[in-house]
Write an enzyme that holds these catalytic residues in place. Structure first.
Site, PDB file in Angstrom:
ATOM      1  N   HIS A  36       0.809  -1.224   0.000  1.00  0.00           N
ATOM      2  CA  HIS A  36       0.000   0.000   0.000  1.00  0.00           C
ATOM      3  C   HIS A  36       0.843   1.276   0.000  1.00  0.00           C
ATOM      4  O   HIS A  36       0.557   2.194   0.774  1.00  0.00           O
ATOM      5  CB  HIS A  36      -0.937   0.011   1.215  1.00  0.00           C
ATOM      6  CG  HIS A  36      -1.883  -1.134   1.284  1.00  0.00           C
ATOM      7  ND1 HIS A  36      -2.481  -1.549   2.466  1.00  0.00           N
ATOM      8  CD2 HIS A  36      -2.351  -1.971   0.320  1.00  0.00           C
ATOM      9  CE1 HIS A  36      -3.264  -2.587   2.226  1.00  0.00           C
ATOM     10  NE2 HIS A  36      -3.203  -2.862   0.925  1.00  0.00           N
ATOM     11  N   PRO A  37       1.858   1.414  -0.842  1.00  0.00           N
ATOM     12  CA  PRO A  37       2.645   2.650  -0.814  1.00  0.00           C
ATOM     13  C   PRO A  37       1.850   3.834  -1.363  1.00  0.00           C
ATOM     14  O   PRO A  37       1.178   3.731  -2.391  1.00  0.00           O
ATOM     15  CB  PRO A  37       3.838   2.324  -1.716  1.00  0.00           C
ATOM     16  CG  PRO A  37       3.324   1.278  -2.665  1.00  0.00           C
ATOM     17  CD  PRO A  37       2.357   0.459  -1.860  1.00  0.00           C
TER      18      PRO A  37
END
Length: 545
Positions: A468-469
């Protein structure tokens, strides 16, 4: 054609949406560029193929981070989608929006138009939920959201054990209350993955005469003239080419690719660019900064329960007909996203919002699925939803070529450790609660890990990204030195240039990031359409106050 009104860089969770919505206007020519190949690999479309996707290098960027000082110098594996649909073509398909307060916090910080009241219509617009329309859910959108057609019995045991341990059962994590335990809704259509490529780039959309989709095209840089984006320089078929954008260049290359391309174009921190001999077009120090991600721990148990997904001779014989069942009916275990169960809860009761998320897999998962252990069991993932640590994306030269230097800086803020310890303890508790714990033996980390110090040591040696960057092209107000784009997603200081993807999130949301990225693109498309409907007048680029 080498000239278009709009060029979109990246055909992932945001880019595919933009290409669809912007090409709805027949007199706007749109070019969608994707570095990866077409999404023809069968493992993309069969949900259970998720187990194999980490091994398929042709559709995965397969990034590796810089050595992480707080994770004992480990370099982490960061898979990201490199195909039509981007990471929506290789993710676990969990449909999560976060909570209303996430977006209200954006608006409270000064980002007008990004409150929950503002963004909910765009979540609903994109959605085609098989449960039907409601106050919070939509039907008729391009992104199909459905209940899983197959849920493993061990996942149901996980839900039961969690309820016995004090969590309320939830039918909808995207309802009015996020806290609870249940089965994820997924981005699937009739038992197959519904990536943004499948949902928003169907054959009739691809056939639009004003939309051109180009795959296997690497964007080297954005061309800039007098503080205005004019096009992109690309490499396709080993040849350089210049594509002209008359009205907009939109970066939708993700939290790694978008800041990388900006910096390669001379837009970023001038000291960093000059050190790499990159000509500076604009000193914009926030480019690549503000990197946030959900760091993920796991605990796993071996069982003799052969109902779980596992490698054993009995399971091979039992499931021998599953491929045929899927092929003929789109039913059975091959419709599973494997990460079937989930939970949201508070690491401490004084919190306003749940800060821990679980993903439950009725299978033994090792090294992102790249290792295939023999036997049966289950794995529970737990992550801290609101990390305070901040990392960065820089550039580095490798064999003369510019590449992203990924520095997540996990656990650099000491407050990020306690929620993970709490998550670990909760997962161990429910794993030893009936019916989930019946006949289960802890495999990793094992009984030797008991004290908080031992748990923290285990986490530093074993945590990984949960994919989930966000945040590396931060949306911010005037005066915010890390702001890269304004509330209209325009790059500050460069006209006709936008960033539309997860990188614009100022703070990470409380959950999986695919659905919020789709929402951002839906909203951005309306912003662009409204701008282009006005008389064509070049407006001065916004600048920091």
């Amino acid at each position: 054609m080498t000239e278009f009104d709009i060029i979109i860089v990246g055909a992932g969770s945001a880019g595919a949406v933009l290409a669809n919505r912007l090409s709805e206007t027949p007199d706007i020519s749109v070019c969608l560029l994707e570095a990866g190949i077409k999404d023809t690999n069968l493992a993309i479309h069969v949900p259970f193929g998720l187990a194999a996707l980490a091994d398929i290098k042709s559709i995965n960027w397969g990034f590796t981070t810089h050595a992480e000082s707080q994770l004992n110098g480990r370099k982490l594996y960061w898979p990201r989608g490199k195909t039509l649909g981007g990471s929506s073509s290789i993710n676990a398909m969990c449909y999560i929006r976060g909570v209303a307060q996430n977006y209200d916090d954006w608006a409270t910080s000064g980002l007008t138009g990004w409150s929950w009241h503002d963004v909910l219509p765009y979540f609903k617009k994109s959605e085609d939920n098989t449960r039907g329309v409601s106050e919070l859910h939509g039907v008729g959108g391009c992104q199909t959201v459905s209940d899983l057609k197959h849920v493993n019995a061990v996942t149901q045991n996980f839900v039961s054990a969690s309820v016995s341990s004090g969590l309320a059962e939830s039918a909808d994590f995207n309802g009015t209350v996020q806290e609870g335990v249940g089965i994820y809704q997924v981005t699937q259509r009739n038992g197959s993955r519904c990536s943004t490529a499948k949902g928003f780039l169907s054959d009739d959309i691809k056939a639009r005469p004003n939309l051109r989709i180009m795959t296997e095209v690497e964007v080297k840089r954005i061309t800039v003239d007098n503080a205005k984006a004019t096009g992109v320089e690309v490499v396709a078929n080993n040849a350089k080419q210049l594509l002209v954008a008359k009205k907009r260049v939109i970066l939708s290359a993700g939290a790694i690719g978008s800041p990388q391309i900006l910096m390669q174009s001379g837009i970023g921190n001038q000291a960093h660019l000059k050190a790499l001999d990159i000509e500076v077009n604009l000193h914009l120090p926030g480019v690549g900064q503000n990197l946030q991600d959900h760091l993920d721990g796991t605990i796993s148990y071996r069982t003799q329960d052969r109902r779980s997904y596992g490698l054993s001779l009995p399971s091979i014989f039992k499931n021998a007909l599953e491929p045929i069942n899927y092929w003929l009916r789109k039913e059975g275990m091959f419709t599973s996203n494997i990460a079937e169960g989930g939970a949201f809860f508070k690491s401490t009761p004084t919190l306003d919002l749940p800060d821990i998320q679980l993903h439950f897999l009725p299978a033994l998962l090792v090294d992102h699925g790249r290792a295939k252990p023999w036997g049966h069991g289950f794995t529970i993932h737990f992550c801290n939803l609101y990390p305070k640590s901040r990392g960065e994306i820089l550039l580095t030269r490798v064999d003369g070529e510019l590449q992203a230097d990924i520095r997540p800086n996990y656990l650099s803020h000491e407050d990020d450790i306690a929620p993970l310890v709490a998550g670990f303890k909760w997962c161990r508790k429910i794993s030893n609660t009936s019916p989930l714990g019946d006949g289960a033996t802890e495999w990793t980390p094992g009984d030797a890990v008991q004290t908080d110090e031992q748990i923290i040591h285990y986490l530093r040696n074993n945590t990984e990204t949960v994919y989930h960057p966000v945040g590396t092209c931060k949306m911010g107000i005037d005066g915010d030195e890390l702001a890269v784009v304004d509330a209209a997603l325009q790059v500050r200081g460069i006209a006709n240039l936008m960033v539309v993807d997860a990188s614009v999130m100022p703070t990470i949301i409380g959950g999986n990031t695919n659905a919020p990225t789709i929402m951002i693109a839906e909203k951005a498309a309306d912003i662009i359409k409204a701008q282009l409907s006005k008389p064509l007048v070049d407006q001065a680029p916004s600048n920091l106050a």
